[in-house]
Every structure is written in C-alpha cells, then in structure tokens.
Design a protein around this motif. Structure first.
Motif, short mmCIF file in Angstrom:
data_model
loop_
_atom_site.label_atom_id
_atom_site.label_comp_id
_atom_site.label_asym_id
_atom_site.label_seq_id
_atom_site.Cartn_x
_atom_site.Cartn_y
_atom_site.Cartn_z
N LEU A 1 16.18 24.67 57.38
CA LEU A 1 16.36 24.00 55.54
C LEU A 1 15.42 24.25 54.99
CD1 LEU A 1 18.43 20.83 57.49
CD2 LEU A 1 19.50 23.50 55.79
N GLU B 1 18.42 21.72 49.09
CA GLU B 1 18.33 23.33 50.85
C GLU B 1 18.81 23.90 50.63
OE1 GLU B 1 16.00 20.00 53.35
OE2 GLU B 1 18.01 20.30 53.57
N PRO C 1 13.26 23.99 51.36
CA PRO C 1 13.54 23.89 49.29
C PRO C 1 14.57 24.19 48.45
CG PRO C 1 11.56 23.57 50.94
CD PRO C 1 12.54 23.76 51.71
N ALA D 1 23.15 20.95 54.70
CA ALA D 1 21.62 21.22 53.72
C ALA D 1 22.51 20.24 52.72
CB ALA D 1 21.39 22.65 53.47
N SER E 1 9.52 23.36 54.58
CA SER E 1 11.25 23.63 55.76
C SER E 1 10.87 22.93 56.74
CB SER E 1 11.17 25.41 56.37
OG SER E 1 9.61 25.75 57.68
#
Lengths: 149, 145
Positions: free
Chosen positions: B94, B18, B96, B14, B2
């Motif tokens: 953020l 994300e 993944p 994002a 992250s």
C-alpha cells in the motif's frame, strides 16, 4: 548585454543564457528510464523535484574527453550538473567544469563551430580567453533533445 | 512510507489515501502495477491457455536473467487476463497516493511509449507505475513505437 553561464564539456566551452539556468548541483545516482535513447541518462531527484538528465556530449556528438558516459562510471560521479529550464521543462546537464558568468554584448555566428548538431543549437559564438565559446539556445536544445510521441 | 499489504487472497483494502500496488523489479528498474486482482505465478506462463503475455524485460530491451522470473496475472478493468512477466520478487504494497508523481514533460512521450503512466517515489528511490492497458495495446500493435 546578456549574461551567460559558462561551462566546459570535454574540449568544448559552452554557455547557457543565465535566465535558463536554475542551479548547479550534485544529484543522486540516476534511475534509468525504459526505452530511453542513449543521450537521456535517467531521472534524479533534487530537493523533491524529479529531473531528467541529458548527456549533452552524446546528444551533440561531441568527442569524448575520456571515460564513460556521464553517470555510468561509479568512479566518476556527476559532481556538476547544471539544471536548466525552458518551456515548462527542467533538465539536468552534467558538465566537466563550470566557469561562472560572462557578459556578452554583440555575438554573432563565426562559423567556427565544429559539428553539425552543435551548430544547430548554437545561437552565436565568441572568442573568450583564446577559446571558442558557443552560446547554446536552451529552449531549442530541450525541444530537440526530448523524445517525441 | 509504504507498508506491506496482504498477500494474495487477503482483501486488505487501500484507504482513500493509498494505492494498492504490486511492486517488482525488471532489469534493475522498479515498477508498480495497479490491478483489481493479482495472482502471482511461480514461474512464467506457458501455452495459449496462459492468456496474453507481456515480457516487460524483452519489451524494454533490458538484460535480465531468464531464471527465477515471475508472472502476474492481472485481472482488472480490461476484463481479460494479462500475464506480465517481471523480476523474481513481487510484493503487494500500500503506497500513499502522494507518492504518485507526474512524469516530467521532457520524458512524457518516452515514458508513455514504454507503457508508464506516472512515477512512484518509493522508499528506496524512483519507480514507474505501469499502464497495463497501454502495454497490451502496444503489444496488439506489434510493439511499434
């Protein structure tokens, strides 16, 4: 003949059909699950898979061999967890000892099992090395242990 | 891995890969919340003007300090403000999308009852992505399982 994986939980010898046993491993410490009943210890990851952990002793109301609930005592890490699978579910079950495979021919209900819950999930029982070995039905067990909507 | 997102007020979008989440902790359990807009309050909201309030620790029956807690005001698709009372830290990150994992079948019903929609594989371990709509719906039904 059917092959069963034998293990000990406190004073009880139990076995799962080997077709439902994926592996025995030492998982990472569990992540608690909110609102989980006491017999569901938490989640662990094993090689990228997220596996719920079931405290079978608590679920089956078996007497304690001493000590805390599985996974709770840092001095008693879960060294042996049996990963079982049935009906799309994978669950890890901590145990006290594993004893390898045993071939069982004709097994039947001996009505020797102590405890109502263990009786419910026992497919049959045999006497092995002077111990009662309870053959546990994994699909019925997982279905019974999971929390319903 | 992250990465930290912007603090409140920074648009920091994002990417498609994300999720923009607020990560916090409640009684030792890591939670993530996805919301269109998030406002972090220094303390807990008080009074009727605060809007709908969910104390997650109380809902999950977890022991937690009554001090140094934070509330997030979530203003998203629900078109109303929901104050979610969490632990002392709340960080916008953020994450993944690949870190979002399906719930194992064995605990699916349980997690949904707790207002969780999926798992999060975070740097420090597993967390739970909250379904705020489910949480608020449950509250409206009086927290009945």
């Amino acid at each position: 003949m059917e092959t069963w994986f034998r293990f000990r939980l406190g004073a009880h010898w139990l076995a799962f059909s080997v077709g439902h046993v994926e592996e025995v491993c030492s998982p990472s410490p569990p992540t608690p699950i909110p609102l989980a009943p006491r017999h569901i210890i938490g989640l662990t990851t094993i090689r990228g898979r997220v596996i719920p952990l079931l405290d079978l002793r608590l679920f089956l109301d078996l007497p304690e061999a001493g000590g805390a609930r599985a996974g709770e005592d840092p001095d008693r890490p879960m060294e042996r967890v049996i990963i079982v699978a049935a009906d799309g579910m994978q669950v890890g079950i901590p145990c006290d000892q594993t004893a390898g495979l045993v071939q069982v021919g004709e097994a039947r209900r001996l009505d020797a099992v102590q405890g109502e819950k263990l009786k419910r999930y026992a497919r049959a029982e045999i006497m092995l090395d002077q111990d009662l070995l309870v053959l546990v039905d994994v699909p019925t067990l997982l279905e019974g242990a999971k929390v319903r909507p | 891995m992250s990465r930290p997102a912007a603090a409140h007020g920074d648009p920091a979008p994002a990417s498609d890969q994300e999720l923009r989440l607020v990560i916090s902790e409640v009684g030792g359990i890591t939670v993530g919340i996805e919301a269109v807009e998030v406002e972090v309050a220094a303390g807990e909201p008080a009074g009727e003007t605060a809007g709908e309030t969910i104390d997650l620790a109380a809902f999950w029956d977890l022991p937690t300090s009554t001090l140094a807690r934070r509330a997030l005001a979530l203003r998203g698709p629900a078109e109303r403000t929901v104050w979610l009372v969490l632990g002392p830290s709340a960080t916008l990150k953020l994450i993944p999308r690949s870190a979002r994992l399906d719930l194992p079948i064995f605990i699916q019903a349980l997690a949904q009852r707790a207002g969780v929609c999926s798992l999060l594989a975070l740097d420090h371990g597993l967390g739970y992505l909250l379904d705020v709509e489910r949480l608020t719906g449950r509250r409206a039904r009086g927290h009945q399982p």
